[in-house]
Motif scaffolding. Structure first.
Motif, PDB file in Angstrom:
ATOM      1  N   VAL A  70     -82.035   0.627 -85.888  1.00 46.37           N
ATOM      2  CA  VAL A  70     -81.454   1.764 -85.158  1.00 46.37           C
ATOM      3  C   VAL A  70     -80.028   1.995 -85.656  1.00 46.37           C
ATOM      4  N   PRO A  71     -79.733   3.186 -86.182  1.00 54.96           N
ATOM      5  CA  PRO A  71     -78.371   3.403 -86.672  1.00 54.96           C
ATOM      6  C   PRO A  71     -77.341   3.350 -85.552  1.00 54.96           C
ATOM      7  N   VAL A  72     -76.211   2.766 -85.869  1.00 54.03           N
ATOM      8  CA  VAL A  72     -75.112   2.646 -84.908  1.00 54.03           C
ATOM      9  C   VAL A  72     -73.920   3.451 -85.439  1.00 54.03           C
ATOM     10  N   VAL A  73     -73.376   4.297 -84.590  1.00 48.07           N
ATOM     11  CA  VAL A  73     -72.143   5.023 -84.914  1.00 48.07           C
ATOM     12  C   VAL A  73     -71.083   4.516 -83.951  1.00 48.07           C
ATOM     13  N   THR A  74     -70.018   3.933 -84.486  1.00 45.25           N
ATOM     14  CA  THR A  74     -69.004   3.368 -83.605  1.00 45.25           C
ATOM     15  C   THR A  74     -67.998   4.438 -83.177  1.00 45.25           C
ATOM     16  N   LEU A  75     -67.439   4.223 -82.011  1.00 47.05           N
ATOM     17  CA  LEU A  75     -66.347   5.061 -81.506  1.00 47.05           C
ATOM     18  C   LEU A  75     -65.096   4.201 -81.556  1.00 47.05           C
ATOM     19  N   THR A  76     -64.095   4.656 -82.290  1.00 44.15           N
ATOM     20  CA  THR A  76     -62.879   3.858 -82.381  1.00 44.15           C
ATOM     21  C   THR A  76     -61.670   4.700 -82.004  1.00 44.15           C
ATOM     22  N   ALA A  77     -60.617   3.985 -81.604  1.00 43.28           N
ATOM     23  CA  ALA A  77     -59.385   4.681 -81.257  1.00 43.28           C
ATOM     24  C   ALA A  77     -58.676   5.094 -82.532  1.00 43.28           C
ATOM     25  N   LYS A  78     -57.931   6.164 -82.435  1.00 39.23           N
ATOM     26  CA  LYS A  78     -57.154   6.659 -83.566  1.00 39.23           C
ATOM     27  C   LYS A  78     -56.219   5.577 -84.091  1.00 39.23           C
ATOM     28  N   GLY A  79     -56.167   5.429 -85.411  1.00 37.89           N
ATOM     29  CA  GLY A  79     -55.256   4.470 -86.009  1.00 37.89           C
ATOM     30  C   GLY A  79     -55.808   3.056 -86.120  1.00 37.89           C
ATOM     31  N   GLU A  80     -57.012   2.838 -85.591  1.00 36.75           N
ATOM     32  CA  GLU A  80     -57.588   1.491 -85.648  1.00 36.75           C
ATOM     33  C   GLU A  80     -58.527   1.355 -86.850  1.00 36.75           C
ATOM     34  N   ASP A  81     -57.939   1.516 -88.051  1.00 38.17           N
ATOM     35  CA  ASP A  81     -58.761   1.455 -89.260  1.00 38.17           C
ATOM     36  C   ASP A  81     -59.469   0.110 -89.422  1.00 38.17           C
ATOM     37  N   ALA A  82     -58.795  -0.962 -89.009  1.00 35.16           N
ATOM     38  CA  ALA A  82     -59.392  -2.295 -89.159  1.00 35.16           C
ATOM     39  C   ALA A  82     -60.676  -2.397 -88.326  1.00 35.16           C
ATOM     40  N   ASP A  83     -60.696  -1.719 -87.167  1.00 35.69           N
ATOM     41  CA  ASP A  83     -61.896  -1.722 -86.334  1.00 35.69           C
ATOM     42  C   ASP A  83     -63.032  -0.969 -87.022  1.00 35.69           C
ATOM     43  N   ILE A  84     -62.688   0.133 -87.664  1.00 36.80           N
ATOM     44  CA  ILE A  84     -63.700   0.910 -88.388  1.00 36.80           C
ATOM     45  C   ILE A  84     -64.319   0.040 -89.471  1.00 36.80           C
ATOM     46  N   VAL A  85     -63.457  -0.619 -90.236  1.00 37.37           N
ATOM     47  CA  VAL A  85     -63.918  -1.480 -91.327  1.00 37.37           C
ATOM     48  C   VAL A  85     -64.815  -2.595 -90.772  1.00 37.37           C
ATOM     49  N   ALA A  86     -64.354  -3.238 -89.692  1.00 38.49           N
ATOM     50  CA  ALA A  86     -65.132  -4.336 -89.113  1.00 38.49           C
ATOM     51  C   ALA A  86     -66.491  -3.839 -88.639  1.00 38.49           C
ATOM     52  N   GLY A  87     -66.509  -2.669 -88.015  1.00 37.74           N
ATOM     53  CA  GLY A  87     -67.776  -2.094 -87.532  1.00 37.74           C
ATOM     54  C   GLY A  87     -68.740  -1.835 -88.677  1.00 37.74           C
ATOM     55  N   LEU A  88     -68.245  -1.243 -89.745  1.00 35.44           N
ATOM     56  CA  LEU A  88     -69.104  -0.949 -90.898  1.00 35.44           C
ATOM     57  C   LEU A  88     -69.634  -2.253 -91.491  1.00 35.44           C
ATOM     58  N   GLU A  89     -68.783  -3.264 -91.519  1.00 33.31           N
ATOM     59  CA  GLU A  89     -69.214  -4.525 -92.117  1.00 33.31           C
ATOM     60  C   GLU A  89     -70.196  -5.283 -91.227  1.00 33.31           C
ATOM     61  N   LEU A  90     -70.233  -4.920 -89.951  1.00 27.98           N
ATOM     62  CA  LEU A  90     -71.243  -5.512 -89.063  1.00 27.98           C
ATOM     63  C   LEU A  90     -72.554  -4.727 -89.130  1.00 27.98           C
ATOM     64  N   GLY A  91     -72.560  -3.672 -89.943  1.00 30.69           N
ATOM     65  CA  GLY A  91     -73.818  -2.944 -90.125  1.00 30.69           C
ATOM     66  C   GLY A  91     -73.858  -1.568 -89.491  1.00 30.69           C
ATOM     67  N   ALA A  92     -72.755  -1.130 -88.874  1.00 19.17           N
ATOM     68  CA  ALA A  92     -72.732   0.223 -88.317  1.00 19.17           C
ATOM     69  C   ALA A  92     -72.879   1.229 -89.458  1.00 19.17           C
ATOM     70  N   GLU A  93     -73.573   2.330 -89.187  1.00 23.41           N
ATOM     71  CA  GLU A  93     -73.842   3.307 -90.236  1.00 23.41           C
ATOM     72  C   GLU A  93     -72.688   4.281 -90.421  1.00 23.41           C
ATOM     73  N   ASP A  94     -71.951   4.544 -89.367  1.00 25.68           N
ATOM     74  CA  ASP A  94     -70.846   5.502 -89.467  1.00 25.68           C
ATOM     75  C   ASP A  94     -69.915   5.286 -88.283  1.00 25.68           C
ATOM     76  N   TYR A  95     -68.868   6.073 -88.197  1.00 30.91           N
ATOM     77  CA  TYR A  95     -67.899   5.911 -87.121  1.00 30.91           C
ATOM     78  C   TYR A  95     -67.327   7.268 -86.755  1.00 30.91           C
ATOM     79  N   ILE A  96     -66.837   7.353 -85.546  1.00 28.33           N
ATOM     80  CA  ILE A  96     -66.135   8.555 -85.103  1.00 28.33           C
ATOM     81  C   ILE A  96     -64.847   8.100 -84.441  1.00 28.33           C
ATOM     82  N   VAL A  97     -63.774   8.794 -84.765  1.00 27.92           N
ATOM     83  CA  VAL A  97     -62.467   8.423 -84.229  1.00 27.92           C
ATOM     84  C   VAL A  97     -62.177   9.277 -83.000  1.00 27.92           C
ATOM     85  N   LYS A  98     -61.750   8.605 -81.926  1.00 27.61           N
ATOM     86  CA  LYS A  98     -61.360   9.324 -80.707  1.00 27.61           C
ATOM     87  C   LYS A  98     -59.907   9.772 -80.814  1.00 27.61           C
ATOM     88  N   PRO A  99     -59.518  10.907 -80.331  1.00 27.10           N
ATOM     89  CA  PRO A  99     -60.395  11.919 -79.702  1.00 27.10           C
ATOM     90  C   PRO A  99     -61.141  12.715 -80.772  1.00 27.10           C
TER      91      PRO A  99
END
Ligand code: CA
Length: 228
Positions: A78-107
């Motif tokens: 099941v594809p996972v798209v993470t929601l991350t706070a603005k400026g939290e690039d390290a979280d985006i990277v960590a999410g992708l490396e855990l297998g998330a397919e994509d990300y969206i930055v809030k807001p």
């Protein structure tokens, strides 16, 4: 007819309801969860088509939820798209490396949210998974069986590592890959790969590809992506 089923995991009620309202308006069928525990329970009972996952959750956080989803055979696909706070690039990277397919930055804008979800669902369609097929994109032709690349008809000489990197990115147009993921993909080629050498190789690739070099996009703070 019900649209794709989305499980939206977000502890902040306002955002959760905003997501639900907008996605339902766009024809998606939405189930919402306020905690990681609830998300894992719901997705195990009835895996949705896509999971929209806030990373900052009380209790089990989004990273652990993502890890658990990808480990469990029933939800691993099941594809996972993470929601991350603005400026939290390290979280985006960590999410992708855990297998998330994509990300969206809030807001995020509701339009972007729906478009990203559609794009991720589309990418799952099989049909372009043949690793030996010739790829054509934006003036570029990549022939894996002959190890040949042409840019606007002109042959381009690439090292094995450059070829592997280009082929890897081009096989997944629109996907953002972190440097660590790119390193994994080119491991075994004739190059000692580091974060820094990924940047060097991308720079070299772009130069050799000329006008087509722009197909490899830099995603600041995250990694690289082949233009969709
Ligand atoms: Ca949150």
């Amino acid at each position: 007819m019900a649209g794709p089923r989305i499980l939206a995991v977000e502890d902040e009620e306002d955002i959760r309801e905003l997501i639900r309202f907008n996605l339902e308006k766009e024809g998606f069928s939405v189930t919402a969860a306020a905690t990681g525990e609830e998300a894992l329970r719901l997705s195990a009972a009835d895996p949705p088509d896509l999971i929209l996952l806030d990373l900052m959750l009380p209790g089990i956080n989004g990273f652990d939820v993502c890890r658990a989803l990808k480990r469990e055979p029933r939800t691993a696909g099941v594809p996972v798209v993470t929601l991350t706070a603005k400026g939290e690039d390290a979280d985006i990277v960590a999410g992708l490396e855990l297998g998330a397919e994509d990300y969206i930055v809030k807001p995020f804008s509701p339009k972007v949210l729906a478009a990203r979800i559609r794009s991720v669902l589309r990418r799952r369609d099989p049909g372009m998974t043949d690793d030996s097929a010739v790829l054509n994109a934006g003036g570029l032709s990549i022939d894996p069986s002959r190890h040949e690349v042409r840019a606007d008809g002109r042959p381009v000489e690439l090292t094995r590592a450059e070829f592997t990197l280009l082929h890897f990115l081009a096989r997944h147009p629109g996907w953002v890959f972190t440097r660590a993921q790119i390193i994994d993909s080119v491991r075994g080629s004739d190059y000692a790969v580091t974060d820094r050498s990924v940047d060097v190789q991308v720079a070299g690739l772009r130069r050799k590809l000329g006008d087509s070099g722009g197909l490899i996009e830099t995603v600041h703070g995250v990694g690289y992506r082949f233009k969709e």
